[in-house]
Write a protein that holds these residues in place. Sequence first.
Motif, PDB file in Angstrom:
ATOM      1  N   ARG A  81       6.878   1.486  -5.336  1.00  0.00           N
ATOM      2  CA  ARG A  81       6.846   0.357  -6.275  1.00  0.00           C
ATOM      3  C   ARG A  81       8.173   0.178  -6.991  1.00  0.00           C
ATOM      4  O   ARG A  81       8.536  -0.936  -7.394  1.00  0.00           O
ATOM      5  N   GLU A  82       8.889   1.291  -7.170  1.00  0.00           N
ATOM      6  CA  GLU A  82      10.220   1.169  -7.762  1.00  0.00           C
ATOM      7  C   GLU A  82      11.155   0.388  -6.848  1.00  0.00           C
ATOM      8  O   GLU A  82      12.044  -0.323  -7.306  1.00  0.00           O
ATOM      9  N   VAL A  83      10.945   0.513  -5.540  1.00  0.00           N
ATOM     10  CA  VAL A  83      11.746  -0.254  -4.575  1.00  0.00           C
ATOM     11  C   VAL A  83      11.336  -1.716  -4.590  1.00  0.00           C
ATOM     12  O   VAL A  83      12.173  -2.614  -4.540  1.00  0.00           O
ATOM     13  N   TRP A  95       6.088  13.289 -16.955  1.00  0.00           N
ATOM     14  CA  TRP A  95       6.352  13.833 -15.619  1.00  0.00           C
ATOM     15  C   TRP A  95       5.763  15.236 -15.473  1.00  0.00           C
ATOM     16  O   TRP A  95       5.284  15.615 -14.397  1.00  0.00           O
ATOM     17  N   HIS A 152      -2.623   2.952  -9.023  1.00  0.00           N
ATOM     18  CA  HIS A 152      -1.760   1.874  -9.510  1.00  0.00           C
ATOM     19  C   HIS A 152      -2.506   0.552  -9.676  1.00  0.00           C
ATOM     20  O   HIS A 152      -1.884  -0.457 -10.056  1.00  0.00           O
ATOM     21  N   GLU A 210       7.417  -4.507  -4.730  1.00  0.00           N
ATOM     22  CA  GLU A 210       5.988  -4.652  -4.458  1.00  0.00           C
ATOM     23  C   GLU A 210       5.720  -4.766  -2.964  1.00  0.00           C
ATOM     24  O   GLU A 210       4.703  -4.259  -2.471  1.00  0.00           O
ATOM     25  N   GLY A 245       4.263   5.367  -6.230  1.00  0.00           N
ATOM     26  CA  GLY A 245       5.028   4.975  -7.408  1.00  0.00           C
ATOM     27  C   GLY A 245       6.500   4.772  -7.078  1.00  0.00           C
ATOM     28  O   GLY A 245       7.140   3.820  -7.560  1.00  0.00           O
ATOM     29  N   LEU A 246       7.046   5.645  -6.235  1.00  0.00           N
ATOM     30  CA  LEU A 246       8.433   5.473  -5.792  1.00  0.00           C
ATOM     31  C   LEU A 246       8.593   4.192  -4.975  1.00  0.00           C
ATOM     32  O   LEU A 246       9.608   3.482  -5.107  1.00  0.00           O
TER      33      LEU A 246
END
Length: 393
Positions: A365-367, A42, A239, A369, A362-363
């Motif tokens: 994608r955490e939720v 990070w 990504h 696709e 990226g955030l």
Amino acid sequence: MAVFFGWRVVAAAFVVALFGWGFGFYGPPVFLHALEGRMPRWLVSLAVTCHFLAGAIVVARMPALQARFGIARVVTAGAVATALGVLGWALAAAPWQLFAATLLSGAGWACTGGAAINAIVAPWFARKRPMALGMAFNGASMGGVVLGPLWVALIAWLGFPAAAALLGSAMVLALAAIGARYLGRTPAQMGLAPDGEAPRAAPPRPPAALGPPWRDRRFATLAGANALCLFAQLGLVAHLVSVLAPALGGQGAGLAMGLATGCAVAGRVLAGWLLRPGLSRRRVFAGNAAMQAAGVALLAVSSDPALLLAAVAVFGFGIGNATTLPPLIAQQDFPEADVGRVVALLVATGQATYAFAPAAFGLLREVGEAPFFAGLVACQLAAAAVALARVRT
């Protein structure tokens, strides 16, 4: 018949772009991986964002720097700053050292990036500028093809500090030599006209001069469209390997990235040949953004390897034009005296925006696709709509 000197300048700009993008754009993801064992991911990711933001601050002042010191000196100073900055990345043993290095590398990237390429090429071409800029900006794609893998190989073989010293020295020597020979002259000094042709009459109704940028709807719509497009583009590129790896495997995903780069070169060359005076470049930009949105949508619904590669190709054809078209729109929308300032501000706003794209997507994608792909498509379609917003001239 002697070759018009402007084409030699284009070749020089190609080399500047190769090193500029090979260090300043494609380098940081490699550097992030090289530093992972030494510092938290990070923290290094934040340093990458700092690198791009530092570049955005410097590039906003690029026309003033070039006017005061000359393009050749600014490019050479940028090469030195980049080389020292990347060496600082490699030697950093504490976070403050890493972030100090990003200030140097970001400043160097600003001096060898998009605003610099436009400033190098624009004085030499008017009618043929689309083709000339496209050829010069293909150096940016080659920076990814050549220097990206070379960074990985040299870091694995020699270690990060030695690789940074070796490639940094090569960059400084190459750009200093090119600057001294090709970047210190202007067409007027050589008694030449743009495009190597007889001077042309000025247009009967030249565009209005640029006032306060954000109050000028021409600039605001162009900057907004450019920022949205680049935000989505870098969000996907960051990504793309991990998106494709489940279906194509790691090696296949890497080859797909190469396909995207190759298509970017082809798309940029094709646009350079097809763009003609009188053709609305805003409409071409909107079509390019819509094409990329279609590629993203195909990625979202496909699992077949052939369809995924087709989607990557469709998206890739627009990658190069996303950086080439905004300076060409500026040439069409603004007086020539304002183009350098407009392009520098476009690069600054775009860079300050896309610096946050990898983290933002990226955030998403955490939720899931679906939100990730929907966000990408929405940004590209919004870019097309903003580019087409009615402009009062």
